[in-house]
Design a protein around this motif. Structure first.
Motif, short mmCIF file in Angstrom:
data_model
loop_
_atom_site.label_atom_id
_atom_site.label_comp_id
_atom_site.label_asym_id
_atom_site.label_seq_id
_atom_site.Cartn_x
_atom_site.Cartn_y
_atom_site.Cartn_z
N VAL A 7 -4.91 23.52 13.11
CA VAL A 7 -5.59 23.39 11.91
C VAL A 7 -5.70 24.84 11.21
CG1 VAL A 7 -6.91 21.60 12.82
CG2 VAL A 7 -8.04 24.10 13.02
N PRO A 8 -5.90 24.93 9.94
CA PRO A 8 -6.38 26.01 8.99
C PRO A 8 -7.57 26.81 9.51
CG PRO A 8 -5.62 23.93 7.61
CD PRO A 8 -5.93 23.52 8.84
N TYR A 9 -7.20 27.93 9.59
CA TYR A 9 -8.55 28.75 10.11
C TYR A 9 -9.83 28.49 9.44
CZ TYR A 9 -11.27 32.73 12.22
OH TYR A 9 -11.73 33.46 12.88
N ASP A 10 -9.50 28.14 7.82
CA ASP A 10 -10.85 28.05 6.96
C ASP A 10 -11.27 26.38 7.01
OD1 ASP A 10 -8.74 26.75 5.96
OD2 ASP A 10 -9.25 28.10 4.01
N SER A 11 -10.94 25.73 7.91
CA SER A 11 -11.45 24.57 8.00
C SER A 11 -12.98 24.50 8.69
CB SER A 11 -10.39 23.40 8.99
OG SER A 11 -10.93 23.90 10.34
N PRO A 12 -13.54 23.24 8.16
CA PRO A 12 -14.89 22.97 8.55
C PRO A 12 -14.98 22.87 10.18
CG PRO A 12 -14.39 21.46 6.89
CD PRO A 12 -13.12 22.14 7.36
N GLU A 13 -14.16 22.40 10.82
CA GLU A 13 -14.10 22.17 12.52
C GLU A 13 -14.18 23.70 13.11
OE1 GLU A 13 -11.90 20.70 10.47
OE2 GLU A 13 -11.75 18.70 11.15
N VAL A 14 -13.31 24.45 12.54
CA VAL A 14 -13.09 25.90 13.27
C VAL A 14 -14.27 26.64 12.83
CG1 VAL A 14 -11.81 28.09 12.71
CG2 VAL A 14 -10.61 26.09 12.89
#
Length: 173
Positions: A7-14
């Motif tokens: 996933v992208p590093y800036d995703s809410p899950e991360v």
């Protein structure tokens, strides 16, 4: 079963999982991890960040980033407490190792601490061995630096010819 997805590093899950990890660091060490991290470091082909999902709930995170020496550094390994004990860390570690190897990385290194015995046990059981220290915690006597060769290993038996093969080789002359 845990589904692992890059996933992208800036995703809410991360962000949520890293905040959980930082809270754990505060509990263990009294402060957050101060290691400099740039989201671009976790973007292929220089790295990746992955989230593990159970029933669409983000429960685990891990990543690797390429270092200047060509080794990958394992970062941000974390499993939400209620999901520990089910092999989720081992599954994430394997996924990250395969991801790094597929990107051409030959060695994975990491820094952890004596105050994280479960992490030490995981890495040692996955064939990680001591390596020279690196990064901002090299002066911390409790820091532990480990690494592992990601290249496929040839079993010793596969490299030794059987007695019949040796005799066959000699009779062909």
């Amino acid at each position: 079963m845990m589904k692992i997805v890059a996933v992208p590093y800036d995703s809410p899950e991360v962000a949520a999982l890293i905040e959980g990890l930082q809270s754990e660091y505060v509990r263990i060490y009294g402060s957050r991890d101060e290691t400099p991290v740039d989201a671009a470091e976790f973007t292929p082909p220089r790295g990746t960040i992955a989230v593990g999902y159970v029933d669409d709930e983000p429960v685990a995170i891990g990543g690797w980033r390429l270092r200047d020496d060509g080794q990958a550094e394992l970062k941000r390994m974390y499993v939400v407490e209620v999901h520990r004990g089910y092999g989720r860390s081992r599954a994430m570690l394997s996924w990250l190792e395969e991801s790094a190897a597929a990107a051409g990385v030959r060695t994975m290194v990491l820094e952890t601490n004596q105050q994280q015995p479960a992490a030490l046990a995981l890495y040692r059981s996955a064939a990680y061995q001591p390596v020279p220290g690196f990064g901002i915690y090299t002066d911390d006597p409790d820091s532990v630096y480990l690494g592992r060769d990601l290249r496929p290993q040839v079993p010793a038996r596969a490299m030794v010819q059987s007695e019949d093969e040796v005799q066959q080789d000699h009779s062909d002359r």
